[in-house]
Design a protein around this motif. Structure first.
Motif, PDB file in Angstrom:
ATOM      1  N   THR A 189       1.231  -0.962  -0.201  1.00  0.00           N
ATOM      2  CA  THR A 189       0.071  -0.223   0.258  1.00  0.00           C
ATOM      3  C   THR A 189       0.832   1.605   0.262  1.00  0.00           C
ATOM      4  OG1 THR A 189       0.157   0.701   2.260  1.00  0.00           O
ATOM      5  CG2 THR A 189      -1.190  -1.337   1.486  1.00  0.00           C
ATOM      6  N   GLY A 239     -11.106  -0.094   1.956  1.00  0.00           N
ATOM      7  CA  GLY A 239     -10.676  -0.970   0.983  1.00  0.00           C
ATOM      8  C   GLY A 239      -9.001  -1.886   1.129  1.00  0.00           C
ATOM      9  N   TYR A 277       0.128  13.565  -0.969  1.00  0.00           N
ATOM     10  CA  TYR A 277      -0.142  12.834  -1.020  1.00  0.00           C
ATOM     11  C   TYR A 277      -0.771  12.242   0.849  1.00  0.00           C
ATOM     12  CZ  TYR A 277      -2.222   8.140  -1.863  1.00  0.00           C
ATOM     13  OH  TYR A 277      -2.515   6.358  -2.312  1.00  0.00           O
ATOM     14  N   PHE A 321      -1.957  -9.409  -2.078  1.00  0.00           N
ATOM     15  CA  PHE A 321      -2.401  -9.530  -1.686  1.00  0.00           C
ATOM     16  C   PHE A 321      -3.235  -7.794  -2.779  1.00  0.00           C
ATOM     17  CE2 PHE A 321      -4.754 -12.670  -0.098  1.00  0.00           C
ATOM     18  CZ  PHE A 321      -3.663 -13.227   0.750  1.00  0.00           C
ATOM     19  N   LYS A 355      -9.780  -2.203  -7.481  1.00  0.00           N
ATOM     20  CA  LYS A 355      -9.897  -1.046  -8.258  1.00  0.00           C
ATOM     21  C   LYS A 355      -8.999  -0.127  -8.896  1.00  0.00           C
ATOM     22  CE  LYS A 355     -10.468   3.709  -6.514  1.00  0.00           C
ATOM     23  NZ  LYS A 355      -9.459   3.664  -6.769  1.00  0.00           N
ATOM     24  N   GLN A 387      -3.594  -1.987 -12.590  1.00  0.00           N
ATOM     25  CA  GLN A 387      -2.315  -2.125 -11.754  1.00  0.00           C
ATOM     26  C   GLN A 387      -2.584  -3.933 -11.506  1.00  0.00           C
ATOM     27  OE1 GLN A 387      -1.299   0.196  -8.239  1.00  0.00           O
ATOM     28  NE2 GLN A 387      -2.195  -1.687  -7.215  1.00  0.00           N
ATOM     29  N   PRO A 420     -12.296  -7.392  -4.594  1.00  0.00           N
ATOM     30  CA  PRO A 420     -13.420  -6.559  -5.096  1.00  0.00           C
ATOM     31  C   PRO A 420     -12.954  -5.379  -4.503  1.00  0.00           C
ATOM     32  CG  PRO A 420     -14.142  -8.180  -3.421  1.00  0.00           C
ATOM     33  CD  PRO A 420     -12.604  -8.693  -3.784  1.00  0.00           C
ATOM     34  N   ILE A 421     -14.010  -4.727  -5.224  1.00  0.00           N
ATOM     35  CA  ILE A 421     -13.479  -3.206  -4.525  1.00  0.00           C
ATOM     36  C   ILE A 421     -14.051  -2.632  -3.498  1.00  0.00           C
ATOM     37  CG2 ILE A 421     -14.304  -0.413  -5.810  1.00  0.00           C
ATOM     38  CD1 ILE A 421     -13.684  -1.563  -8.748  1.00  0.00           C
ATOM     39  N   VAL A 422     -13.995  -1.995  -2.852  1.00  0.00           N
ATOM     40  CA  VAL A 422     -15.103  -1.412  -1.333  1.00  0.00           C
ATOM     41  C   VAL A 422     -15.390  -0.368  -1.526  1.00  0.00           C
ATOM     42  CG1 VAL A 422     -15.367  -1.246   1.181  1.00  0.00           C
ATOM     43  CG2 VAL A 422     -13.693  -3.189   0.013  1.00  0.00           C
ATOM     44  N   LEU A 435     -13.933   4.009  -2.653  1.00  0.00           N
ATOM     45  CA  LEU A 435     -13.134   4.477  -1.667  1.00  0.00           C
ATOM     46  C   LEU A 435     -11.374   4.418  -2.032  1.00  0.00           C
ATOM     47  CD1 LEU A 435     -13.588   1.563   1.573  1.00  0.00           C
ATOM     48  CD2 LEU A 435     -14.551   4.832   0.883  1.00  0.00           C
TER      49      LEU A 435
HETATM   50  P1  AMP Z   1      -3.084   2.182  -2.965  1.00  0.00           P
HETATM   51  O1  AMP Z   1      -3.087   2.490  -1.262  1.00  0.00           O
HETATM   52  O2  AMP Z   1      -3.520   3.413  -3.088  1.00  0.00           O
HETATM   53  O3  AMP Z   1      -1.934   2.531  -3.721  1.00  0.00           O
HETATM   54  O4  AMP Z   1      -3.547   0.711  -2.802  1.00  0.00           O
HETATM   55  C1  AMP Z   1      -2.920  -0.005  -2.292  1.00  0.00           C
HETATM   56  C2  AMP Z   1      -4.225  -1.545  -2.696  1.00  0.00           C
HETATM   57  O5  AMP Z   1      -5.576  -0.796  -2.073  1.00  0.00           O
HETATM   58  C3  AMP Z   1      -4.398  -2.009  -3.946  1.00  0.00           C
HETATM   59  O6  AMP Z   1      -4.296  -3.279  -4.037  1.00  0.00           O
HETATM   60  C4  AMP Z   1      -5.431  -1.223  -4.176  1.00  0.00           C
HETATM   61  O7  AMP Z   1      -6.580  -1.289  -5.997  1.00  0.00           O
HETATM   62  C5  AMP Z   1      -5.863  -1.613  -3.203  1.00  0.00           C
HETATM   63  N1  AMP Z   1      -7.637  -0.604  -3.108  1.00  0.00           N
HETATM   64  C6  AMP Z   1      -7.166   0.825  -3.144  1.00  0.00           C
HETATM   65  N2  AMP Z   1      -9.140   0.925  -2.854  1.00  0.00           N
HETATM   66  C7  AMP Z   1      -9.279  -0.032  -2.939  1.00  0.00           C
HETATM   67  C8  AMP Z   1     -10.699  -0.120  -2.861  1.00  0.00           C
HETATM   68  N3  AMP Z   1     -12.357   1.016  -2.405  1.00  0.00           N
HETATM   69  N4  AMP Z   1     -10.806  -1.094  -2.267  1.00  0.00           N
HETATM   70  C9  AMP Z   1     -10.619  -2.657  -2.668  1.00  0.00           C
HETATM   71  N5  AMP Z   1      -8.684  -2.680  -3.033  1.00  0.00           N
HETATM   72  C10 AMP Z   1      -8.468  -1.431  -2.359  1.00  0.00           C
END
Ligand code: AMP
Length: 288
Positions: free
Chosen positions: A38, A45, A80, A156, A160, A164, A185-187, A195
């Motif tokens: 992350t 999410g 950010y 994992f 979303k 990627q 899945p997308i939350v 999100l």
């Molecule tokens: P990021 O911190 O934005 O780089 O995201 C880290 C991980 O969280 C990535 O695999 C994203 O796809 C996942 N992610 C971000 N937002 C959501 C969401 N709303 N639902 C599910 N996964 C998410």
């Protein structure tokens, strides 16, 4: 927070040496490792990915790293959102045992002449790759670096960021990376907005406009359910939903397996959108 795992202590590490030592100990005890990469500013999410990892693996490592190599020169690297303390609490509450939060210097000690992983142009030349030049080189590079540092059994990722996810799966196949990629899945919030850490930038008024992005996607699903298949016809109706102040970057239909654009909506079609509200860039998608 029902599981006993959710109350265990959490260890926060900043260096590659420290995390490798932990991983070595875990592996010598035959523990399986799940990695959730992350950039922090964690929300439900991310929590869903951590929960899934806890279900699947003996130990879960969450990496929190705002990766500079995936941001373009005019993007939001500096602003950010960063909230490490709160993030660690979220990791702990969801059952992760380790947080890896390295500095930029730890990850990129040499800032010149870096070696990059370059995903195929075919996958880069669409959707976000069109406007975010070099973004997926940065993403693939940091993900492979994290895999080399943590050596997880499973990693994992959220749907979303569909492009990627597809690029990382392909990278693992092409480069024989021994990590199982698990897609989650997308939350969404109650109003349907996917999100995102970037939602924090939205004012209340902007947010009210932003939800027309997900409403548009749900409308497309509804039109499909009612028998409409043609992209142009679908867009004629559905695009009216998008708030007039939203600047559409792309709205594409692609086959999820071939990643090829299609004008015919059918099962396994990814409908992906990117749009800006006052320069805040949001992405979302649905899979038919
Ligand atoms: P990021 O911190 O934005 O780089 O995201 C880290 C991980 O969280 C990535 O695999 C994203 O796809 C996942 N992610 C971000 N937002 C959501 C969401 N709303 N639902 C599910 N996964 C998410």
């Amino acid at each position: 927070m029902g599981s006993s795992q959710a109350n265990k202590d959490i260890v926060v590490l900043n260096t590659i040496k420290q995390i490798r030592k932990q991983v070595k100990d875990l592996k010598s005890n035959n523990k399986t490792i799940g990695l959730v990469p992350t950039m922090g500013a964690l929300h439900d999410g991310h929590a869903s990915l951590i929960k899934k990892a806890v279900q699947e693996c003996d130990e879960v490592i969450v990496s929190i790293f705002v990766n500079p190599t995936q941001f373009g020169p005019n993007e939001d690297l500096d602003k950010y959102p960063r909230q490490l303390k709160q993030d660690v609490e979220i990791c702990k509450a969801n059952g992760a045992g380790l947080v890896f939060t390295p500095s930029s210097n730890e990850i990129y000690p040499e800032d010149k002449h870096l070696t990059y992983v370059v995903p195929s142009e075919y996958y880069q030349s669409k959707l976000c790759g069109l406007t975010r030049k070099g973004h997926f080189n940065g993403v693939a590079t940091i993900v492979l670096k994290l895999f080399n540092i943590v050596a997880p059994d499973q990693a994992f990722f959220g749907l979303k960021d569909a492009q990627q996810l597809i690029i990382i799966k392909k990278m693992c196949r092409d480069l024989d990376v021994p990590v199982k990629i698990v897609e989650c899945p997308i939350v969404r919030d109650n109003d349907g907005l996917a999100l995102s850490s970037r939602n924090a930038y939205l004012t209340q008024a902007e947010r009210a406009k932003a939800i027309t992005i997900n409403k548009l996607l749900f409308k497309i699903q509804e039109l499909y359910n009612n028998g409409l298949k043609n992209k142009e016809k679908i867009l004629n109706t559905a695009l009216k939903i998008l708030d007039a102040d939203i600047e559409l970057e792309y709205l594409e239909f692609l086959n999820l397996d071939s990643f090829k654009e299609t004008n015919l909506l059918e099962k396994n079609t990814l409908i992906a959108i990117a749009a800006k509200i006052n320069n805040i860039r949001l992405i979302d998608n649905i899979v038919i």
